[in-house]
Design a protein around this motif. Structure first.
Motif, PDB file in Angstrom:
ATOM      1  N   ARG A   1       0.839  -1.209   0.000  1.00 58.05           N
ATOM      2  CA  ARG A   1       0.000   0.000   0.000  1.00 58.05           C
ATOM      3  C   ARG A   1       0.882   1.272   0.000  1.00 58.05           C
ATOM      4  N   ASP A   2       2.001   1.251   0.746  1.00 58.90           N
ATOM      5  CA  ASP A   2       2.922   2.410   0.761  1.00 58.90           C
ATOM      6  C   ASP A   2       3.477   2.670  -0.630  1.00 58.90           C
ATOM      7  N   LYS A   3       3.868   1.536  -1.280  1.00 60.98           N
ATOM      8  CA  LYS A   3       4.436   1.702  -2.632  1.00 60.98           C
ATOM      9  C   LYS A   3       3.389   2.260  -3.594  1.00 60.98           C
ATOM     10  N   ILE A   4       2.161   1.714  -3.453  1.00 57.21           N
ATOM     11  CA  ILE A   4       1.075   2.193  -4.340  1.00 57.21           C
ATOM     12  C   ILE A   4       0.838   3.687  -4.100  1.00 57.21           C
ATOM     13  N   CYS A   5       0.938   4.070  -2.822  1.00 56.28           N
ATOM     14  CA  CYS A   5       0.734   5.478  -2.464  1.00 56.28           C
ATOM     15  C   CYS A   5       1.750   6.372  -3.204  1.00 56.28           C
ATOM     16  N   ILE A   6       3.020   5.912  -3.199  1.00 57.73           N
ATOM     17  CA  ILE A   6       4.062   6.694  -3.907  1.00 57.73           C
ATOM     18  C   ILE A   6       3.742   6.753  -5.401  1.00 57.73           C
ATOM     19  N   LEU A   7       3.338   5.578  -5.941  1.00 57.02           N
ATOM     20  CA  LEU A   7       3.009   5.534  -7.379  1.00 57.02           C
ATOM     21  C   LEU A   7       1.853   6.484  -7.702  1.00 57.02           C
ATOM     22  N   LEU A   8       0.854   6.521  -6.783  1.00 52.01           N
ATOM     23  CA  LEU A   8      -0.293   7.415  -7.013  1.00 52.01           C
ATOM     24  C   LEU A   8       0.148   8.883  -7.007  1.00 52.01           C
ATOM     25  N   GLU A   9       1.068   9.222  -6.082  1.00 55.31           N
ATOM     26  CA  GLU A   9       1.568  10.608  -6.007  1.00 55.31           C
ATOM     27  C   GLU A   9       2.266  10.987  -7.316  1.00 55.31           C
ATOM     28  N   GLN A  10       3.114  10.036  -7.803  1.00 56.05           N
ATOM     29  CA  GLN A  10       3.850  10.314  -9.045  1.00 56.05           C
ATOM     30  C   GLN A  10       2.905  10.428 -10.235  1.00 56.05           C
ATOM     31  N   THR A  11       1.848   9.595 -10.196  1.00 54.66           N
ATOM     32  CA  THR A  11       0.863   9.651 -11.287  1.00 54.66           C
ATOM     33  C   THR A  11       0.172  11.022 -11.277  1.00 54.66           C
ATOM     34  N   THR A  12      -0.164  11.482 -10.075  1.00 50.43           N
ATOM     35  CA  THR A  12      -0.814  12.803  -9.974  1.00 50.43           C
ATOM     36  C   THR A  12       0.110  13.878 -10.536  1.00 50.43           C
ATOM     37  N   GLN A  13       1.401  13.766 -10.182  1.00 49.07           N
ATOM     38  CA  GLN A  13       2.378  14.763 -10.660  1.00 49.07           C
ATOM     39  C   GLN A  13       2.421  14.753 -12.195  1.00 49.07           C
ATOM     40  N   MET A  14       2.441  13.514 -12.772  1.00 50.91           N
ATOM     41  CA  MET A  14       2.472  13.428 -14.240  1.00 50.91           C
ATOM     42  C   MET A  14       1.202  13.999 -14.856  1.00 50.91           C
TER      43      MET A  14
ATOM     44  N   LEU B   1       2.580  30.820  -1.879  1.00 52.82           N
ATOM     45  CA  LEU B   1       2.368  29.934  -0.709  1.00 52.82           C
ATOM     46  C   LEU B   1       3.325  28.749  -0.738  1.00 52.82           C
ATOM     47  N   GLN B   2       3.472  28.189  -1.944  1.00 53.62           N
ATOM     48  CA  GLN B   2       4.196  26.929  -2.104  1.00 53.62           C
ATOM     49  C   GLN B   2       5.717  27.081  -1.935  1.00 53.62           C
ATOM     50  N   HIS B   3       6.260  28.189  -2.430  1.00 49.34           N
ATOM     51  CA  HIS B   3       7.720  28.318  -2.452  1.00 49.34           C
ATOM     52  C   HIS B   3       8.272  29.148  -1.297  1.00 49.34           C
ATOM     53  N   ASN B   4       7.448  29.366  -0.281  1.00 55.22           N
ATOM     54  CA  ASN B   4       7.898  30.161   0.867  1.00 55.22           C
ATOM     55  C   ASN B   4       7.510  29.455   2.165  1.00 55.22           C
ATOM     56  N   PRO B   5       8.155  29.793   3.265  1.00 58.78           N
ATOM     57  CA  PRO B   5       7.810  29.155   4.539  1.00 58.78           C
ATOM     58  C   PRO B   5       6.363  29.462   4.932  1.00 58.78           C
ATOM     59  N   ALA B   6       5.786  28.583   5.782  1.00 56.44           N
ATOM     60  CA  ALA B   6       4.407  28.803   6.245  1.00 56.44           C
ATOM     61  C   ALA B   6       4.336  30.176   6.904  1.00 56.44           C
ATOM     62  N   GLN B   7       3.176  30.771   6.853  1.00 50.33           N
ATOM     63  CA  GLN B   7       2.895  32.092   7.461  1.00 50.33           C
ATOM     64  C   GLN B   7       3.607  33.280   6.792  1.00 50.33           C
TER      65      GLN B   7
ATOM     66  N   ARG C   1       9.621  19.967  -7.175  1.00 48.50           N
ATOM     67  CA  ARG C   1       8.916  18.725  -7.491  1.00 48.50           C
ATOM     68  C   ARG C   1       8.244  18.156  -6.254  1.00 48.50           C
ATOM     69  N   GLU C   2       8.982  18.186  -5.132  1.00 48.16           N
ATOM     70  CA  GLU C   2       8.432  17.663  -3.874  1.00 48.16           C
ATOM     71  C   GLU C   2       7.143  18.377  -3.504  1.00 48.16           C
ATOM     72  N   SER C   3       7.132  19.702  -3.774  1.00 49.17           N
ATOM     73  CA  SER C   3       5.926  20.447  -3.387  1.00 49.17           C
ATOM     74  C   SER C   3       4.851  20.391  -4.483  1.00 49.17           C
ATOM     75  N   GLY C   4       5.058  19.536  -5.462  1.00 44.24           N
ATOM     76  CA  GLY C   4       4.029  19.316  -6.495  1.00 44.24           C
ATOM     77  C   GLY C   4       4.134  20.283  -7.659  1.00 44.24           C
ATOM     78  N   GLY C   5       5.219  21.072  -7.714  1.00 45.02           N
ATOM     79  CA  GLY C   5       5.363  22.048  -8.802  1.00 45.02           C
ATOM     80  C   GLY C   5       5.696  21.363 -10.120  1.00 45.02           C
ATOM     81  N   THR C   6       5.251  21.964 -11.222  1.00 45.38           N
ATOM     82  CA  THR C   6       5.530  21.383 -12.540  1.00 45.38           C
ATOM     83  C   THR C   6       6.596  22.191 -13.284  1.00 45.38           C
ATOM     84  N   GLY C   7       6.841  23.410 -12.841  1.00 44.27           N
ATOM     85  CA  GLY C   7       7.791  24.278 -13.553  1.00 44.27           C
ATOM     86  C   GLY C   7       7.157  24.953 -14.755  1.00 44.27           C
ATOM     87  N   LEU C   8       5.834  24.808 -14.875  1.00 48.92           N
ATOM     88  CA  LEU C   8       5.161  25.414 -16.038  1.00 48.92           C
ATOM     89  C   LEU C   8       4.276  26.601 -15.657  1.00 48.92           C
ATOM     90  N   GLY C   9       4.091  26.793 -14.349  1.00 47.59           N
ATOM     91  CA  GLY C   9       3.141  27.815 -13.877  1.00 47.59           C
ATOM     92  C   GLY C   9       3.436  29.207 -14.409  1.00 47.59           C
TER      93      GLY C   9
END
Ligand code: ADP
Length: 438
Positions: free
Chosen positions: A241-254, A333-339, A386-394
């Motif tokens: 299930r952990d592995k599937i979770c990682i695969l799902l995250e990568q699929t979402t990113q793609m 929001l994504q590329h800066n510290p919380a708050q 990438r970790e924060s879900g960015g695509t570099g296309l925004g």
């Protein structure tokens, strides 16, 4: 003293001496001197007339008056001036000839126009690219020959150096890039370049990206389907299930990357006319966006402030402008510290253009990255983005949207102080907000 002037002085001396001797001999001293001087003046006057007729007849060497004295001086000076003018004219003609030859040799069409658009001169490439003919078209208005309405508008209103794409009047397959340059005091220089190959390559690239993205979507949907099924299966182990979770995250990113590539393709493959779009009350739109972000838990209450001119509305494409606002706010929001404190501003710039600025007091970006941020897939820190879900296309999408709305994006940032992303749209897209537009 100059030889001719001393000759003239001697001549006057001998004339006066003759007058004095005649006066003494005839005991009519003053009348004799007056007579001799009168004769001298008449002779000088005659010489002047000869000089005048020689000048009027074009300074012919064969008819040069044999004057002597001061007149000889004048004649030789006139000759010198004539020769140096002749030399200057010859050099100018040579220079003009060279300039004309180089303009003729240019692969780009070059047309010299008056400010009202009348053709004064054009090179050979203008005949091939625009179909101009010297006998027929010199003195004609260029917009009578290139009749596309957008060319007429370009001629009247184009900011100089701006570019216009046209299809050639001779061949629909040929794409031309036109530029107008102010030249001299009241002249325009129209340069026209054949950009068909560049356009074709661009089209092939756009089609490839669009087709590849579409083609990738289907297998990805199938993969996601199976992953969903496996992760929902009660029989699967925690490790699986952990592995599937990682695969799902990568699929979402793609999926995100593919969706953004398709968005970019759509933006690139269509054009927006100058006034196209609906009236958007940006102030309301921004406040709603902030509420949504807080409700979704991505930001805290009070973290984002909105300073917006409620009377300033924008004519634009709603989905595109919303995507632009979303992209800039999520980046802050994504590329800066919380708050990190974020401010959204909607205002008219000094020049009257409607502008949206998203400012944050976050980490900031090093100067060397700023000019490249709007390139596709450019990230300051790839792994973190990438970790924060960015695509570099925004930001590439943001830039395309602003440009389609006749504007530009300006990015400024100082490490440790914060960043500011300002999008200014065409002034013609400003409209007074009336009633409760949303
Ligand atoms: P991404 O999907 O990575 O956000 P973008 O094109 O939107 O791609 O942004 C490109 C890069 O610009 C980001 O990876 C990030 O490094 C940087 N960036 C964008 N906005 C900000 C911001 N407000 N503060 C700091 N860095 C930013």
């Amino acid at each position: 003293m100059n030889k001719n002037i001393s000759q003239e002085a001697w001549r006057l001396f001998w004339v006066l001496s003759a007058g004095i001797i005649a006066g003494l001999m005839t005991s009519q001293f003053w009348p004799a001197i007056a007579l001799v001087l009168l004769a001298y003046c008449i002779w000088q006057l005659r010489q002047l007339f000869r000089l005048d007729s020689w000048i009027q007849q074009g300074l012919k060497r064969s008819q040069t008056p044999n004057a002597g004295g001061v007149l000889e001086n004048i004649i030789s000076n006139v000759y010198r001036l004539k020769t140096s003018r002749k030399r200057g004219k010859k050099q100018l003609a040579q220079l003009l000839g060279q300039y004309r030859d180089s303009a003729e040799a240019l692969p780009d069409a070059t047309v010299i126009l008056t400010t009202t658009g009348e053709i004064q001169w054009f090179n050979e490439a203008a005949e091939t690219l625009l179909g101009l003919q010297s006998r027929r078209d010199l003195g004609q208005r260029i917009d009578n020959l290139l009749r596309e309405p957008k060319f007429r508008k370009f001629l009247q209103t184009a900011k100089r150096q701006q570019e216009l794409r046209l299809t050639s009047p001779l061949d629909n397959e040929i794409i031309l890039s036109c530029r107008l340059i102010n030249y001299g005091q009241d002249k325009l220089l129209l340069t026209v370049r054949d950009v068909s190959i560049r356009e074709q390559l661009n089209r092939v690239r756009r089609e490839f990206v669009s087709n590849a993205s579409h083609e990738l979507r289907t297998p990805l949907t199938v993969i996601r389907g199976y992953l969903d099924v496996i992760s929902a299966d009660n029989g699967s182990t925690d490790e699986l299930r952990d592995k599937i979770c990682i695969l799902l995250e990568q699929t979402t990113q793609m999926e995100n990357i593919i969706n953004e590539m398709l968005t970019l393709s759509r933006l690139e493959n269509s054009t927006l006319e100058a006034g196209e779009g609906e009236t958007l009350c940006m102030a309301q739109m921004l406040r709603q966006l902030v509420l949504d972000v807080i409700q979704s838990g991505r930001a805290e209450t009070g973290q984002i402030t909105v300073t917006a001119d409620d009377s300033l509305c924008l004519i634009g494409m709603r989905p595109e402008i919303m995507s632009l606002c979303n992209n800039l706010l999520y980046n802050a929001l994504q590329h800066n510290p919380a708050q990190t404190a974020i401010e959204l501003q909607w205002f008219r710039s000094g020049s009257g253009a409607p502008c949206l600025a998203v400012n944050d007091d976050g980490e900031g970006i090093e100067q060397q990255h700023l000019s490249r941020l709007t390139e596709r897939f450019y990230r300051v820190d790839s792994s973190r983005s990438r970790e924060s879900g960015g695509t570099g296309l925004g930001l590439a999408i943001v830039k395309h949207i602003v440009q389609r709305h006749g504007g530009y994006i300006d990015i400024s940032s100082t490490p440790g102080v914060g960043s500011s992303f300002t999008c200014c749209f065409a002034i013609s897209r400003v409209v007074e907000c009336a009633g409760d537009k949303s």
